[in-house]
Design an enzyme around this catalytic site. Structure first.
Site, PDB file in Angstrom:
ATOM      1  N   SER A 234      14.792 118.090  34.301  1.00 28.10           N
ATOM      2  CA  SER A 234      15.390 118.021  32.964  1.00 28.10           C
ATOM      3  C   SER A 234      16.209 116.766  32.681  1.00 28.10           C
ATOM      4  CB  SER A 234      16.261 119.259  32.705  1.00 28.10           C
ATOM      5  OG  SER A 234      17.362 119.280  33.586  1.00 28.10           O
ATOM      6  N   LYS A 279      24.100 123.512  28.531  1.00 33.31           N
ATOM      7  CA  LYS A 279      24.246 122.059  28.658  1.00 33.31           C
ATOM      8  C   LYS A 279      25.055 121.479  27.505  1.00 33.31           C
ATOM      9  CE  LYS A 279      20.223 121.484  31.587  1.00 33.31           C
ATOM     10  NZ  LYS A 279      18.933 120.837  31.836  1.00 33.31           N
TER      11      LYS A 279
END
Length: 340
Positions: A234, A279
């Site tokens: 990611s 996040k």
């Protein structure tokens, strides 16, 4: 006469409580992780420095126990996932961790290729072998190969790239035998099986393995990326932005603190990731002012839309920017006014 006090019940209760801490449940729990500045992690020989910063963002993911499960139940931004959503059937935690680290290596390579192409600097490759990334349940390789196995030969013929492996297998027909030579934990072995049609692609046959090339990228200038035990793909987008920024004189950070997430392909396409909400929280806590989120071509359930919702929920001033490609992010930054 004094009554005897029995400590046995207390000992049993203590043992149960301790057991609850260590006994794993069939779930994973993920929590907001951290936002980590990339300039100290990525070093390019004679690279340019930046006044702002690019940051990767992470989630904290671990096997659930009784306490972490209950905590996640009452925490708004903790997520609980069934075991089989995270790990493959019969996949061990060691194999899962190996797969995550391999995906991180692939992410680094794709980021380097993307950034160097954008900067107009050629990249060369030295292929060494191919690793098994994952196994498709119900396909011939299941139970015979494992994530992390290094493949060496097909039917006795050596190969050095996933492309060569796929080319060899694609010449076969369903039911044809195939012998794969591989190494596992330093020991060489062979696996015999027959190729099979893919359920979702019956025109093609295979053994049901995801592959990743073990290759060295040869670049001038040289690139070093130190990620320790961070796994998964990611961080690809943010890696590519940091690398490109160190390769070029113009500072794309424009003095801003910039976070983000998204996978990256060698041709610069940005893909979705898990844990976008967590996040966003990690980036906000780290003081990020801009956050790049995968747009998924405007899909209703895209990472970008989930990121915008979370940003609104936590009342952050951080700007959420949708991107489908590496070039989208670069274009946005090139047109961003310098922060005084």
């Amino acid at each position: 006469m004094r009554k005897k006090i029995s400590f046995l019940p207390y000992i049993l209760i203590t043992a149960v409580l301790i057991g609850a801490i260590y006994y794993p449940l069939p779930y994973f729990v993920s929590k907001p992780g951290m936002a980590k500045e990339l300039e100290p992690i990525i070093k390019i020989e004679n690279g340019y420095h930046e006044k702002g910063s690019f940051m990767l963002t992470t989630v904290r993911m671990g096997r659930a126990n009784f306490y972490s499960y209950l905590t996640a139940k009452v925490s708004k931004y903790d997520e609980i996932y069934p075991l089989d959503m995270i790990m493959g059937k019969k996949e061990t935690e060691e194999e899962f961790n190996t797969r995550q680290l391999q995906m991180m290596e692939g992410s680094k390579e794709s980021a380097i290729e993307t950034a160097f192409k954008k900067a107009g600097i050629p990249v060369q490759y030295r292929y060494k072998s191919v690793y098994v990334l994952d196994i498709v349940p119900g396909m011939p390789a299941a139970g015979k190969l494992k994530s992390g196995d290094r493949l060496l030969k097909v039917d006795g013929h050596p190969f050095i790239s996933s492309g060569q492996f796929i080319e060899s297998v694609s010449k076969k027909h369903e039911g044809d035998p195939i012998k794969i030579t591989f190494t596992r934990k330093g020991k060489t072995d062979t696996a015999n099986m027959s190729v099979k049609k893919f359920k979702n692609d019956p025109k093609h046959v295979g053994v049901g393995i995801g592959l990743v090339d073990d290759k060295d990228l040869i670049t001038l200038p040289k690139v070093k990326i130190k990620t320790d035990e961070i796994g998964g793909p990611s961080a690809g987008l943010m890696f590519s932005l940091e690398i490109y920024n160190q390769l070029t004189k113009e500072d794309l950070t424009r003095n801003y603190e910039i976070a983000g997430t998204g996978t990256i392909t060698p041709n610069g396409m940005v893909g979705p990731i898990g844990g976008i909400e967590q996040k966003i929280i990690a980036a906000d806590k780290a003081g990020a002012e801009i956050f790049f989120a995968p747009n998924e071509k405007g899909a209703k359930d895209s990472n970008y839309r989930a990121a915008v919702k979370t940003a609104k929920d936590i009342d952050t001033d951080m700007k959420i920017i949708p991107v489908d490609t590496f070039n989208d992010a670069v274009h946005y930054l090139e047109n961003l006014k310098m922060k005084s």
